[in-house]
Every structure is written in structure tokens, then in C-alpha cells.
Design an enzyme around this catalytic site. Structure first.
Site, short mmCIF file in Angstrom:
data_model
loop_
_atom_site.label_atom_id
_atom_site.label_comp_id
_atom_site.label_asym_id
_atom_site.label_seq_id
_atom_site.Cartn_x
_atom_site.Cartn_y
_atom_site.Cartn_z
N LYS A 22 0.55 -10.68 0.50
CA LYS A 22 0.10 -10.43 1.97
C LYS A 22 -0.80 -9.37 1.96
O LYS A 22 -1.79 -9.26 2.78
CB LYS A 22 1.54 -9.79 2.71
CG LYS A 22 1.11 -9.00 3.85
CD LYS A 22 2.41 -8.21 4.54
CE LYS A 22 2.73 -7.16 3.97
NZ LYS A 22 2.15 -5.75 4.58
N ASN A 23 -0.68 -8.21 1.15
CA ASN A 23 -1.52 -7.19 1.16
C ASN A 23 -2.94 -7.50 0.77
O ASN A 23 -3.89 -6.56 0.54
CB ASN A 23 -0.79 -5.93 0.48
CG ASN A 23 0.26 -5.34 1.48
OD1 ASN A 23 0.14 -5.82 2.69
ND2 ASN A 23 0.84 -4.42 1.20
N CYS A 116 4.04 6.04 12.70
CA CYS A 116 4.66 4.48 12.34
C CYS A 116 5.91 5.12 11.77
O CYS A 116 6.02 6.25 11.39
CB CYS A 116 3.76 3.75 11.62
SG CYS A 116 3.69 3.58 10.05
N ARG A 121 0.22 8.25 8.53
CA ARG A 121 -0.89 7.18 8.55
C ARG A 121 -2.07 7.27 9.14
O ARG A 121 -2.35 6.21 9.87
CB ARG A 121 0.07 6.02 8.38
CG ARG A 121 1.16 5.61 7.62
CD ARG A 121 1.62 4.38 7.34
NE ARG A 121 0.58 3.35 6.85
CZ ARG A 121 0.96 2.15 6.81
NH1 ARG A 121 2.01 1.50 7.53
NH2 ARG A 121 0.27 1.31 5.79
N ASP A 306 6.25 0.60 -2.13
CA ASP A 306 6.66 -0.71 -1.56
C ASP A 306 7.95 -1.28 -2.02
O ASP A 306 8.48 -2.27 -1.51
CB ASP A 306 5.56 -1.54 -1.39
CG ASP A 306 4.46 -1.29 -0.23
OD1 ASP A 306 4.81 -0.43 0.45
OD2 ASP A 306 3.37 -2.25 -0.25
N ARG A 398 7.34 -9.88 8.65
CA ARG A 398 5.94 -9.43 8.49
C ARG A 398 5.45 -9.85 7.23
O ARG A 398 4.51 -9.91 7.16
CB ARG A 398 5.88 -7.77 8.99
CG ARG A 398 6.37 -7.64 10.43
CD ARG A 398 5.96 -6.19 10.43
NE ARG A 398 4.75 -5.74 10.17
CZ ARG A 398 4.03 -4.58 10.49
NH1 ARG A 398 4.90 -3.50 10.87
NH2 ARG A 398 2.74 -4.46 10.05
C1 EPZ Z 1 -1.12 0.12 1.91
O1 EPZ Z 1 -1.01 0.69 3.32
C2 EPZ Z 1 -0.31 -1.02 1.99
N1 EPZ Z 1 -0.80 -2.05 3.07
C3 EPZ Z 1 0.99 -0.54 2.39
O2 EPZ Z 1 2.04 -1.82 2.49
C4 EPZ Z 1 1.43 0.17 1.24
O3 EPZ Z 1 2.66 0.76 1.24
C5 EPZ Z 1 0.41 1.45 0.85
O4 EPZ Z 1 -0.94 0.77 0.79
C6 EPZ Z 1 0.70 2.41 -0.28
O5 EPZ Z 1 0.54 1.49 -1.45
C7 EPZ Z 1 -1.70 -2.81 3.03
O6 EPZ Z 1 -2.21 -3.18 1.93
C8 EPZ Z 1 -2.15 -3.78 4.17
P1 EPZ Z 1 -2.72 4.19 1.93
P2 EPZ Z 1 -2.44 1.82 3.48
O7 EPZ Z 1 -4.10 4.39 3.03
O8 EPZ Z 1 -3.54 1.41 2.78
C9 EPZ Z 1 -2.58 8.76 3.42
C10 EPZ Z 1 4.00 -2.66 2.89
O9 EPZ Z 1 5.26 -2.44 3.18
N2 EPZ Z 1 -3.89 8.70 4.36
O10 EPZ Z 1 -3.12 3.80 0.57
O11 EPZ Z 1 -2.15 2.15 4.75
C11 EPZ Z 1 -1.59 7.68 4.24
O12 EPZ Z 1 -1.14 8.40 5.32
C12 EPZ Z 1 3.18 -1.70 3.31
O13 EPZ Z 1 3.47 -4.02 2.67
C13 EPZ Z 1 -4.50 9.56 4.60
O14 EPZ Z 1 -4.29 10.49 4.74
O15 EPZ Z 1 -1.99 3.16 2.95
C14 EPZ Z 1 -0.57 7.71 3.03
O16 EPZ Z 1 0.19 8.88 3.05
C15 EPZ Z 1 3.15 -0.53 4.16
N3 EPZ Z 1 -5.79 8.99 5.33
C16 EPZ Z 1 -1.62 7.76 1.71
O17 EPZ Z 1 -2.60 8.25 2.19
C17 EPZ Z 1 -6.40 7.92 5.24
O18 EPZ Z 1 -7.42 7.77 5.86
C18 EPZ Z 1 -1.41 6.41 1.33
O19 EPZ Z 1 -2.02 5.32 2.20
C19 EPZ Z 1 -5.56 6.86 4.72
C20 EPZ Z 1 -4.23 7.20 4.40
#
Ligand code: EPZ
Length: 418
Positions: A22-23, A116, A121, A306, A398
Site C-alpha cells: 500500500k505505502n 491524527c 504528523r 508500522d 484501509r
Molecule cells: C509513512 O508515513 C507511512 N505512510 C506510515 O505508514 C509510516 O508509519 C511512516 O511513514 C513511518 O514509517 C505512507 O507511506 C503512506 P513520516 P509518513 O513523514 O511519511 C514527522 C501505515 O500504517 N514529520 O516518515 O507520513 C512525523 O510527524 C502508516 O501504513 C515531521 O515532523 O511518516 C513523524 O513523527 C501510517 N514533519 C516522523 O516525522 C514532516 O514534514 C516520521 O513521519 C513530516 C514528518
């Protein structure tokens, strides 16, 4: 709203095939916006987040046909460069259209995601990256607008923190920028590599995907391509943990065993017997007691956040005390409360959960709060005494393709009720 009714106690036995990721499919679908040609994606899982992304892309201007797990997209022109609040609030990954829209249309208007279930996030890293590429960013009425009427310009971007979709978003913006872009502190997840591989097939010039420094030499135009999405490592890992928690004998096929290295290494420490007959197969065998083993989530190649909830479910069945630490998201322990309702012995202390096992879990009514939390409740229910009813399984829909069918096929007593 659908529910799962699970009668615990069955040991799983048999083979579970892995679906496409999915991701990985989500950014791949968004990448189709970068060309007016046809992009054909194979092994796209038919899960709700994918349907949401398809709906978003159709509103933007893509013509989409779906045949089994093959999705064909064609976007002759961008009709509306916008991701509305109604869609973004149901799926944060909608922000993945930001980069491709600014790159192709010079403009994007995307609703800002709110809070969320698993944490704040924000998307500040996506926005500052685009700004460095020359886009003008403004925010109003809950939306962010990015404009680059004269195109983007290659630059050096150092992420403050590692972000998966942020890396993907900026990668998709940079492929059409003028000149070279270097992304430092980039995410190294297999999903980033898969996106880069699709973009390469579309004519992009990228090196270093899978390392923390990605170099992109912008090109004027991308063309169509055909690409098969990689296996879903989180789905495969969830079934590895399902096999382990029930003491079952299960073979997970069609995965990339290499992508699950942190999980299988941790499970070996916990005493779970795992064989890897080849690169795409993981065989979990029953092997007596499970031992407590501490775990801390990390960016890839570390232990995936995850899979944290599902691992916690397993630790409720391990002998001893384990500390499960969540370092990626600040609020990803919602499942702990529900596991406790089933009899688990867990104490939460900030970003750590202290799990004392082994607990005799008993079936209860529980509520799914997010995708992976729901998966952990399914795992707990598989070993709980009696019946568990999991409410709000739309969360699980989802991201898991036919989870009840796949688990029932290896002997789980699980059914969906409306
Ligand atoms: C991706 O989310 C995945 N989603 C998530 O999968 C996964 O948990 C996550 O990466 C971490 O591996 C998809 O790929 C669609 P991040 P993403 O940006 O990209 C902070 C699932 O269950 N951050 O790597 O949104 C953020 O808040 C899910 O399938 C900022 O501060 O995660 C978090 O604490 C849910 N500023 C950390 O970084 C930003 O601009 C990592 O988030 C972006 C992120």
C-alpha cells in the site's frame, strides 16, 4: 459499520500470500500525475486508501481503469490541482500529490492534515523542501498553496528529520526541476526505492535511492511506464507475527524477506523459529515458549513503527518483561489500552510500553483506532480465550487486503459481520 468476530485458540497452519505494498502504491499512483502518458501499475492492493487516492487523482484529471490488481492511469491534463479537506482528512498520504502537481502544473492547493490518531504528523518538511526548490508557499483557510509558475529549480535539501512521504514528495517534485537536486537525510525505506525505480522507468535521472543521499538530475519531460509494486513488508510482517503468536506453522510467500530483516532478527531473539527457504519466503515454525525481547522502532532498516503494535501483542504472550519503545510517532500506543481490556499487563510511560507476560488474554469487545492498532487486536484475538468483537474495522480495510480471508484460509476462526 463492519466488525470482526474472532474466536481465539486456533493454531495457524498453511500458506499466506503477500499483496502489493500500500505505502509503495500510494506514491506510485501520485507519480502518474507527472506525465500525460499512460502509466500501468501492477500488484496494486485493493484496499481503501488506494481507492481514496484513485478518487483524488480522478478529481485532479486522471483517467483510471482498474483490472484486478492492475491500475492504468492517464492524465492528459491537470484539471484541478487540488486535494480537498474531505479526502485529506481521511488519508494523510493525499499530500503526496503536492510535489507532482507543482512539478507538472506549477501549482497545487492541498488541505493541511490535522492531528491524527498516532500523532501530530505535520508536513513542514515537504513544504520547506518545495520552498527550497523555488515554490512559493502560502497558507490560508486550512489549505496550503504552492506555486512555481516558472518551474522548479534544483537545489540542496537537508531534511531536519527523516520523513518517508516527505522524501517521496520532494523526489517527485525534483525529477522535473531544472538542474540537480540533492536530498540529504532522506528516508531509506524500500517504498522510496520502489518509487525511484518507477520514476527511472518514466525517464527520470536519480541515483542514491535507498541511501540517505539522493541525487536527482531534472529532466524536461517524463513518459509513460509499466511497473510492478513491491510486496507489502508490513502486511507480510503482520502475518509472520500472527503465526508466531499462535505457535503456528505458516509460510508467507511473495514477500521480500530482506525487507523484514529487523523483524526476523528480533523474533529470533524472542525464540521464534524462522526459516527463509528463499528470498521471497518466510516460514514460521512452532518452537515452544516465546521470550520477552525489548524493541525500539527506528527508520528503515530498523524495526518498523508500522509493526510495533503487532509486536506488542506478541510480547503479551512472551515470558518475561519487555520494553517496547516508539520513537517515530508520539502517540502510537492506542492499542495498549485495548490489549489491557483483553487482559494484557502493560504500563505506559511516555514513549515506552512495559509489557509483562505471559498474560492469559480473554475475548472482549474492543475498538480499532488506527490501521496497525487494529491489526494488533486481531493478533491478540487469535490467542484470546473466547470471542473478541473488533469494532470499526474500516481502519483495517484501509491497508490490509482481505485479512479475514487470508487468516481464515490458514485456520483462524474469523468472520466479518455488518
Ligand atoms: C509513512 O508515513 C507511512 N505512510 C506510515 O505508514 C509510516 O508509519 C511512516 O511513514 C513511518 O514509517 C505512507 O507511506 C503512506 P513520516 P509518513 O513523514 O511519511 C514527522 C501505515 O500504517 N514529520 O516518515 O507520513 C512525523 O510527524 C502508516 O501504513 C515531521 O515532523 O511518516 C513523524 O513523527 C501510517 N514533519 C516522523 O516525522 C514532516 O514534514 C516520521 O513521519 C513530516 C514528518
Amino acid at each position: 459499520m463492519d466488525k470482526f468476530v474472532i474466536e481465539g485458540g486456533a493454531k495457524l497452519h498453511g500458506t499466506i500470500p503477500t499483496s502489493g505494498s500500500k505505502n509503495s502504491a500510494l506514491p506510485a499512483l501520485a507519480a502518474a500525475l507527472l506525465t500525460e502518458d499512460k502509466v500501468v501499475l501492477k500488484r496494486v492492493p485493493r484496499v481503501r486508501d488506494i481507492r481514496t487516492m484513485e478518487r483524488l487523482l480522478q478529481d485532479i484529471g486522471s483517467y483510471i481503469t482498474v483490472e484486478n490488481e492492475q491500475v492504468t492511469l492517464e492524465t492528459p491534463r491537470i484539471v484541478s490541482p487540488e486535494a480537498p479537506y474531505e479526502l485529506v482528512k481521511t488519508m494523510r498520504a493525499s499530500s503526496l500529490v503536492l510535489g507532482p502537481l507543482v512539478a507538472r502544473a506549477g501549482r497545487a492547493r492541498v488541505s493541511l492534515p490535522g492531528g491524527c490518531a498516532i500523532g501530530a504528523r505535520p508536513i513542514d518538511q515537504h513544504l520547506s523542501g518545495l520552498q527550497l526548490l523555488g515554490a512559493q508557499i502560502s497558507q490560508e483557510h486550512g489549505y496550503v498553496e504552492a506555486a512555481a509558475p516558472n518551474g522548479l529549480k534544483g537545489t540542496r535539501i537537508v531534511f531536519d528529520r527523516i520523513t518517508v512521504t516527505g522524501t517521496e514528495d520532494i523526489l517527485m517534485a525534483a525529477v522535473l526541476a531544472n538542474g540537480e537536486t540533492v536530498i540529504e537525510n532522506a528516508a531509506r525505506e524500500p517504498e522510496v526505492v520502489d518509487l525511484a525505480n518507477l520514476l527511472l522507468k518514466m525517464g527520470a535521472k536519480i541515483t542514491g535511492a535507498g541511501t540517505s543521499v539522493i541525487r536527482i538530475e531534472g529532466v524536461a519531460k517524463l513518459h509513460g511506464a509499466e511497473h510492478e509494486i513491491i510486496a507489502d513488508r508490513i502486511e507480510a510482517g503482520t502475518y509472520v507475527l500472527a503465526a508466531a503468536i499462535t505457535g503456528g506453522d505458516v509460510t508467507i510467500t511473495g514477500c521480500v524477506a530482506d525487507h523484514l530483516g529487523a523483524l526476523t532478527a528480533k523474533l529470533a531473539k524472542a525464540g521464534v523459529r524462522i526459516l527463509q527457504p528463499d528470498d521471497t519466503t518466510i516460514h514460521v515454525l512452532p518452537d515452544g515458549a516465546i521470550h520477552a525481547a525489548d524493541m525500539s522502532t527506528e527508520e528503515y532498516p530498523g524495526f518498523a513503527t508500522d509493526l510495533q503494535a503487532q509486536y506488542m501483542a506478541l510480547m503479551t504472550q512472551a515470558n518475561g518483561i519487555s520494553i517496547v519503545k516508539e520513537t517515530i510517532f508520539e502517540n502510537r500506543f492506542m492499542h495498549a489500552q485495548e490489549l489491557m481490556r483483553m487482559g494484557a499487563n502493560i504500563r505506559l510511560d511516555g514513549r515506552e510500553a512495559i509489557v509483562a507476560g505471559r498474560s492469559n488474554l480473554s475475548g472482549a469487545g474492543v475498538i480499532a483506532s488506527d490501521l496497525r492498532a487494529s491489526a494488533s487486536l486481531v493478533l491478540a484475538a487469535l490467542v484470546a480465550k473466547g470471542e473478541t468483537v473488533i469494532d470499526r474495522v474500516y481502519h483495517i480495510d484501509r491497508g490490509y487486503e482481505n485479512i479475514e480471508g487470508k487468516l481464515a484460509a490458514v485456520g483462524a476462526n474469523i468472520r466479518r459481520v455488518e
